[in-house]
Design a protein around this motif. Structure first.
Motif, short mmCIF file in Angstrom:
data_model
loop_
_atom_site.label_atom_id
_atom_site.label_comp_id
_atom_site.label_asym_id
_atom_site.label_seq_id
_atom_site.Cartn_x
_atom_site.Cartn_y
_atom_site.Cartn_z
N VAL A 12 0.85 -1.19 0.00
CA VAL A 12 0.00 0.00 0.00
C VAL A 12 0.89 1.24 0.00
CG1 VAL A 12 -0.16 0.06 2.51
CG2 VAL A 12 -1.98 1.07 1.14
N GLN A 13 0.38 2.31 -0.56
CA GLN A 13 1.13 3.57 -0.55
C GLN A 13 0.99 4.26 0.80
OE1 GLN A 13 -0.25 5.88 -3.92
NE2 GLN A 13 1.38 5.05 -5.20
N ALA A 14 1.98 5.07 1.12
CA ALA A 14 1.92 5.85 2.35
C ALA A 14 0.64 6.66 2.40
CB ALA A 14 3.13 6.75 2.46
N GLY A 15 0.02 6.68 3.56
CA GLY A 15 -1.25 7.37 3.73
C GLY A 15 -2.46 6.48 3.52
N GLY A 16 -2.23 5.29 2.99
CA GLY A 16 -3.32 4.37 2.74
C GLY A 16 -3.70 3.54 3.95
N LYS A 87 2.50 4.46 7.21
CA LYS A 87 3.78 5.10 6.95
C LYS A 87 4.79 4.03 6.50
CE LYS A 87 2.94 8.21 10.86
NZ LYS A 87 3.47 8.70 12.16
N PRO A 88 5.81 4.43 5.78
CA PRO A 88 6.83 3.44 5.37
C PRO A 88 7.42 2.68 6.56
CG PRO A 88 7.10 5.45 4.11
CD PRO A 88 6.04 5.74 5.14
N GLU A 89 7.52 3.33 7.69
CA GLU A 89 8.07 2.66 8.88
C GLU A 89 7.14 1.62 9.47
OE1 GLU A 89 7.85 5.97 8.33
OE2 GLU A 89 7.40 7.06 10.20
N ASP A 90 5.93 1.51 8.95
CA ASP A 90 5.02 0.44 9.38
C ASP A 90 5.30 -0.86 8.63
OD1 ASP A 90 2.43 2.90 9.50
OD2 ASP A 90 3.48 2.01 11.22
N THR A 91 6.19 -0.82 7.64
CA THR A 91 6.53 -2.01 6.89
C THR A 91 7.14 -3.07 7.78
OG1 THR A 91 6.88 -0.77 4.83
CG2 THR A 91 8.01 -2.90 5.05
N ALA A 92 6.55 -4.26 7.76
CA ALA A 92 6.99 -5.35 8.63
C ALA A 92 6.14 -6.58 8.34
CB ALA A 92 6.84 -4.96 10.10
N GLY A 117 2.29 -15.06 10.37
CA GLY A 117 2.61 -13.70 9.96
C GLY A 117 2.11 -13.36 8.56
N THR A 118 1.91 -12.07 8.33
CA THR A 118 1.52 -11.57 7.03
C THR A 118 2.32 -10.30 6.74
OG1 THR A 118 -0.37 -10.94 5.62
CG2 THR A 118 -0.45 -10.23 7.92
N GLN A 119 2.81 -10.18 5.52
CA GLN A 119 3.69 -9.08 5.16
C GLN A 119 2.89 -7.83 4.84
OE1 GLN A 119 7.27 -8.91 4.85
NE2 GLN A 119 6.82 -6.72 4.62
N VAL A 120 3.30 -6.73 5.42
CA VAL A 120 2.75 -5.41 5.10
C VAL A 120 3.90 -4.54 4.59
CG1 VAL A 120 1.71 -3.30 6.03
CG2 VAL A 120 0.86 -5.55 6.76
N THR A 121 3.73 -3.99 3.41
CA THR A 121 4.74 -3.13 2.83
C THR A 121 4.11 -1.80 2.47
OG1 THR A 121 5.92 -5.03 1.91
CG2 THR A 121 6.48 -2.87 1.03
N VAL A 122 4.67 -0.72 3.00
CA VAL A 122 4.16 0.62 2.75
C VAL A 122 5.20 1.38 1.93
CG1 VAL A 122 3.23 2.73 3.75
CG2 VAL A 122 2.94 0.54 4.95
#
Length: 124
Positions: A12-16, A87-92, A117-122
């Protein structure tokens, strides 16, 4: 014994926003506090949010307060994490975990059962 399966991760893009879900097996789901944790590459696993077993209390890490909402549906044996203003820092990789009769602790050692676990990429 509780088995946990997370879903809903993605790019997802930042802010999404994204909504993660965790499905639990077993007939005593309501007896478990449910927590969400995350682990970014090269970092330790950290607490994100939790809801106590009796739905009386929720608990959030300072970094996600006001942006993430944790909720549970005991009838469906699920716990969700609604993530807004990402935010990009939520990527984990995000993990759900279960703690029998727990208060919604931020300590990972209190949780006996974990999902894969499930991958989230911002993206920025």
């Amino acid at each position: 014994q509780v088995q946990l399966v997370e879903s809903g991760g993605g790019l997802v893009q930042a802010g999404g926003s994204l909504r993660l879900s965790c499905a639990a097996s077993g007939r005593t789901f309501s007896s478990y506090a449910m927590g969400w944790f995350r682990q970014a590459p090269g970092k330790e696993r950290e607490f994100v949010a939790a809801v106590s077993w009796n739905v009386a209390r929720t608990n959030y890490a300072d970094s996600v307060k006001g942006r993430f909402i944790v909720s549970r549906d005991n009838a469906k044996n699920t716990v969700a994490l609604q993530m807004n203003s990402l935010k990009p820092e939520d990527t984990a990789v995000y993990y759900c975990a279960a703690d029998e009769y727990g208060p919604g602790s931020p300590l990972s050692r209190e949780y006996a059962y974990w999902g894969q676990g499930t991958q989230v990429t911002v993206s920025s």
